[in-house]
Scaffold this active site. Structure first.
Site, short mmCIF file in Angstrom:
data_model
loop_
_atom_site.label_atom_id
_atom_site.label_comp_id
_atom_site.label_asym_id
_atom_site.label_seq_id
_atom_site.Cartn_x
_atom_site.Cartn_y
_atom_site.Cartn_z
N ASP A 164 0.82 -1.21 0.00
CA ASP A 164 0.00 0.00 0.00
C ASP A 164 0.86 1.27 0.00
OD1 ASP A 164 0.97 -0.41 2.56
OD2 ASP A 164 -1.00 -0.75 3.45
N ASN A 208 -7.34 -2.42 14.73
CA ASN A 208 -8.73 -2.73 14.38
C ASN A 208 -8.84 -3.92 13.42
OD1 ASN A 208 -7.81 -1.73 11.98
ND2 ASN A 208 -9.18 0.04 11.88
N HIS A 227 -7.17 -4.32 10.54
CA HIS A 227 -6.94 -4.09 9.11
C HIS A 227 -5.67 -4.80 8.64
CE1 HIS A 227 -4.63 -0.08 9.96
NE2 HIS A 227 -3.76 -1.00 9.67
N GLU A 287 -9.76 -1.65 5.68
CA GLU A 287 -10.29 -1.27 6.99
C GLU A 287 -11.62 -1.98 7.25
OE1 GLU A 287 -8.60 0.46 9.05
OE2 GLU A 287 -7.81 2.33 8.23
#
Ligand code: F6R
Length: 239
Positions: A67, A136, A138, A143
């Protein structure tokens, strides 16, 4: 999922470096999928050490990073392009043309995502994909949401990810709000996936990874559908 439980961050980094070293020695023209963030820094440091000792040759290795922030220029010291050169590529003998990172300042983000996805599809499959994990759950910048994307796409970062990444920037306002990221399908096409996690802040995400549910509210849980995943984590993340 294979588990390698480590006592310390250092031990985790060495275990991950061992896996990459073994592959690079066995298959010098292998393809690596790479991640940024603080988690793999120790692994990169160890790979550089082994390269400097003459144990590793990266001249035929090809890489695809997961990414990149968007928009951001490669010269920006917070870009993932900069991070990868600073932590690994500038210290080893990988040819620049073998390095692939989504272009954070491409004028057309959608076109860049298509270009990147097509490039990965046209290449030999990624032999080992290294992943970190967000607090979280991801992976890459996939996400938690009602749905996830299969392919490389542009995405907004959640407030919690912006807050978590603010430590690398002068202020939370400076964190780019979007990113270009491989999709879940792109990641799952790798032959082998190594997920690294350390510290208490990753414990909830790792617990979700280790139960039997698959949910878009914790994107990493999709790794349970992959036949060759190795989780290398420390005791704080695990217990
Ligand atoms: C980085 C990436 C992210 C990080 C994750 C964990 O390329 O794709 O998913 O792996 O945010 O970041 P750290 O390692 O900083 O806790």
């Amino acid at each position: 999922m294979e588990l390698i439980l480590c006592k310390t961050y250092e031990e985790m980094s060495l275990a991950a470096a061992d896996q990459i070293s073994e592959l690079v020695c066995k298959k010098p023209d292998c393809t690596l999928g790479l991640a940024t963030g603080s988690t793999p820094v120790g692994m990169y440091r160890e790979l550089v050490k082994r390269y400097e000792k003459g144990e590793l040759d990266f001249s035929k290795v090809k890489t695809f990073n997961l990414d990149e922030y968007y928009p951001i220029s490669p010269e920006n010291d917070q870009s993932y392009y900069y991070f990868m050169h600073d932590n690994l590529f500038s210290h080893i003998n990988i040819p620049e043309e073998n390095i692939n990172i989504p272009c954070g300042n491409a004028p057309d983000a959608e076109a860049e995502c298509h270009r990147y996805e097509d490039l990965i599809a046209a290449s030999e499959a990624v032999d080992i994909q290294i992943l970190g994990i967000g607090q979280n759950g991801h992976i890459g910048f996939n996400e938690p949401d009602d749905f996830l994307y299969a392919s490389t796409h542009i995405t907004g970062l959640t407030d919690s990810t912006i807050a978590a990444n603010a430590r690398f920037f002068e202020s939370e306002n400076d964190v780019p709000k979007k990113a270009l990221t491989m999709g879940i399908g792109t990641i799952l096409r790798a032959k082998k996936i190594i997920l690294l996690a350390n510290g208490k802040s990753k414990h909830a995400a790792i617990s979700a990874l280790l139960d039997d549910k698959i949910t878009t509210s914790c994107p990493a849980t999709f790794l349970k559908t992959h036949p060759n995943v190795v989780l290398i984590c420390d005791e704080e993340a695990y217990n």
